[in-house]
Design an enzyme around this catalytic site. Sequence first.
Site, mmCIF file in Angstrom:
data_model
loop_
_atom_site.group_PDB
_atom_site.id
_atom_site.type_symbol
_atom_site.label_atom_id
_atom_site.label_comp_id
_atom_site.label_asym_id
_atom_site.label_seq_id
_atom_site.Cartn_x
_atom_site.Cartn_y
_atom_site.Cartn_z
ATOM 1 N N LYS A 96 -26.010 -20.401 -17.931
ATOM 2 C CA LYS A 96 -24.734 -19.774 -17.276
ATOM 3 C C LYS A 96 -24.315 -18.436 -17.469
ATOM 4 C CE LYS A 96 -19.955 -20.759 -16.640
ATOM 5 N NZ LYS A 96 -18.774 -21.242 -17.413
ATOM 6 N N GLY A 157 -9.101 -21.267 -17.465
ATOM 7 C CA GLY A 157 -8.047 -21.972 -18.119
ATOM 8 C C GLY A 157 -6.725 -21.611 -17.579
ATOM 9 N N GLY A 185 -10.710 -22.780 -13.709
ATOM 10 C CA GLY A 185 -9.344 -22.778 -12.894
ATOM 11 C C GLY A 185 -8.694 -24.044 -12.475
ATOM 12 N N ASN A 206 -13.560 -27.282 -18.347
ATOM 13 C CA ASN A 206 -13.447 -27.581 -19.789
ATOM 14 C C ASN A 206 -12.157 -27.647 -20.120
ATOM 15 O OD1 ASN A 206 -15.022 -25.829 -22.717
ATOM 16 N ND2 ASN A 206 -13.693 -27.598 -22.421
#
Length: 257
Positions: A96, A157, A185, A206
Site C-alpha cells: 500500500k 482518522g 476517513g 482502521n
Amino acid sequence: MLLYDVVLQSRLMIGSALYPSPAIMAQAIAASNASVVTVSLRREMAGATKEKPRFWSILENLHQPLLPNTAGCHSAKEAVTTAHMAREVFKTDWIKLEVIGEDDTLQPNVFELVEAARILNNDGFKVFPYTTEDLVAADRLLSVGCRVLMPWGSPIGSARGLNNVYGLTTLRAHYPDVPIIIDAGLGVPSHAAQAMELGCDGVLLNTAIAKAIDPIMMAEAFSKSVEAGRLAFLAGALQPRNMATPSTPMAGKPILD
C-alpha cells in the site's frame, strides 16, 4: 473481489494500528471477517526484538493476507526504500503506497506518488496507491502499471466519511473495470455502506474500529455494513428525485362525487 489476480472473499480491509491491546486487535480483525490486514513497517520494527517480535507473531497467527504500507513517507525515494524493506520483512510483493504531501490533512502527494508507483511497478511490486479522487492522478497511476485505485474518503482518522461523493462517482464512471477501494476517513458503518452503494469494490479502515469503545463490536458492524452496501448496489438502488412518487398507483382509484 479480485485484486491482482487474487480472489478475496470479503470486501473489507482492516488496519492493525491504534488498538488498546494486541489481543483486542486480533479479536477485532477476526470479528470483521476482513480479507486483508494492513500493517506498517514502522509499527513492526518498533516492537522488534532479537527474537521474533510479538506483534509479527500475532499477525502470523491470524492467517490473513498482509498488505504492508509505506505510512509516514513524504517522498518517492523514501517510499520506495520502505517498500523494499517491507517486502523482505513480510515476504509479499503487495504494497500500500502512501506518500504524504501535507501534514495537517495527510493528503497524498500525487506527483511523488506516481513516481514511486512507476519505480515499484517496474521492481515487481503489486501497488495499492493511496490517492485522491483526482481523475488525472488516477490516469497516471494506471498508466505506470497500477491495477487498483485507493482514493481517500476524507483525511485519515477524520471520521468525516465521503467528502466528495461527486468526485468518487465520477472516478467510478471513468474506470468501471478498475477495482476502487475507499481508504481513509470512514467513521461509522453507514459511511462504508455509502461507499459500497456508489459501486466501489471495497473499503479499508482502521481508526474507526481501533478507537471505538468496543472495537470488536464495531468491527462486526462494519463487516455487515459493507455487505449491505454491496447488496444494495447490485440490487439497483432507487435514485434520488425532486418530486414525490406515490407508492400506491393512481390508476383504478374510485372517483367519489
